[in-house]
Design an enzyme around this catalytic site. Structure first.
Site, PDB file in Angstrom:
ATOM      1  N   HIS A   1      -5.840  22.469  37.422  1.00 37.63           N
ATOM      2  CA  HIS A   1      -6.403  21.181  37.837  1.00 37.63           C
ATOM      3  C   HIS A   1      -6.608  21.137  39.356  1.00 37.63           C
ATOM      4  O   HIS A   1      -6.039  21.919  40.120  1.00 37.63           O
ATOM      5  CB  HIS A   1      -5.487  20.035  37.409  1.00 37.63           C
ATOM      6  CG  HIS A   1      -4.139  20.058  38.056  1.00 37.63           C
ATOM      7  ND1 HIS A   1      -3.924  19.670  39.362  1.00 37.63           N
ATOM      8  CD2 HIS A   1      -2.932  20.444  37.588  1.00 37.63           C
ATOM      9  CE1 HIS A   1      -2.664  19.800  39.667  1.00 37.63           C
ATOM     10  NE2 HIS A   1      -2.023  20.273  38.613  1.00 37.63           N
TER      11      HIS A   1
ATOM     12  N   GLU B   1       2.508  20.786  31.734  1.00 39.20           N
ATOM     13  CA  GLU B   1       3.250  21.491  32.772  1.00 39.20           C
ATOM     14  C   GLU B   1       4.746  21.534  32.466  1.00 39.20           C
ATOM     15  O   GLU B   1       5.255  20.763  31.653  1.00 39.20           O
ATOM     16  CB  GLU B   1       2.992  20.812  34.137  1.00 39.20           C
ATOM     17  CG  GLU B   1       3.655  21.482  35.339  1.00 39.20           C
ATOM     18  CD  GLU B   1       3.256  22.931  35.579  1.00 39.20           C
ATOM     19  OE1 GLU B   1       3.539  23.771  34.697  1.00 39.20           O
ATOM     20  OE2 GLU B   1       2.681  23.220  36.655  1.00 39.20           O
TER      21      GLU B   1
END
Length: 230
Positions: A22, A95
């Protein structure tokens, strides 16, 4: 872009597994550990995501047969701004849950830990219990995020998730599909270590910058890193 894998008299097109991190967030700038906190991209991060999409389309003009994204906002925003907003969420590529380290810098954690702290060496589950709790934190660009400091995951926990993803996606790569994963630095680095069959701690040596991508593939039967941090 597809290589040719030849086994006996059978030739088949070989696909690639593409990993996109990202774009920039306020905490990637500040060095705060950002696991499950649902933090948005900064304005710079949004521009980075759009530029990453342009680079990916040059490399893969035919697109991707499958696109998967972390369910977290910063990954979903990146996928959308990069031009791959139709992907499906995949919980296994969220994550690392940093637990008591969430939202804190390495220096802050070292102070609480009582000595120099390293994520890869020390993990998060032995951090002091007084770091647990929940709070709200205001971001520099405005808005508030909810931060939860629980027990978190070990490196092996994250590696187990990565193994599940590798096992799930490998057949598609062998069948010739190009697959895009849009997620986060640590999970993608650990997934890469597991893709090439090495200890998950090897991931600490793989730098992956915001809104950069890497390409994994299969070469002469071995799962390999084709290109890194583009």
């Amino acid at each position: 872009m597809n290589d040719i894998l030849v086994e006996g008299d059978v030739a088949a097109a070989q696909g690639h597994l593409v990993l996109l991190r990202h774009g920039e967030t306020a905490w990637s700038l500040s060095g705060q550990h950002t696991g499950r906190t649902d933090i948005p991209l900064t304005e710079t991060g949004r521009m980075q995501a759009a530029q990453a999409g342009e680079r990916l389309r040059l490399m893969f003009p035919e697109g991707f047969e499958r696109v998967w994204t972390s369910p977290l906002l910063r990954a979903r925003q990146t996928a959308s701004l990069a031009g791959y907003g139709g992907g499906s969420p995949l919980a296994e590529i969220a994550e690392w849950d940093y637990g008591r380290a969430e939202g804190r810098t390495r220096n802050q954690i070292s102070e609480a830990f009582g000595r120099s702290w390293n994520l890869w060496r020390d993990g998060t589950q032995d951090l002091p219990g007084f770091l647990e709790g929940e709070r709200e934190e205001r971001l520099p660009e405005g808005g508030v995020v909810h931060v939860r400091n629980g027990r978190g995951e070990s490196l092996q926990d994250v590696a187990d998730r990565a193994d599940d993803v590798v096992e799930r996606l490998r057949p598609a790569i062998l069948e010739g599909d190009n697959v895009l994963l849009v997620a986060h630095a640590h999970i993608l680095r650990i997934l890469t270590a597991r893709w090439i069959g090495v200890d998950p701690g090897f991931a600490r040596l793989l730098r992956l910058d915001t809104a950069h991508y890497s390409i994994l593939g299969i070469y002469k039967g071995d799962q390999v890193i084709d290109k890194w941090n583009l």
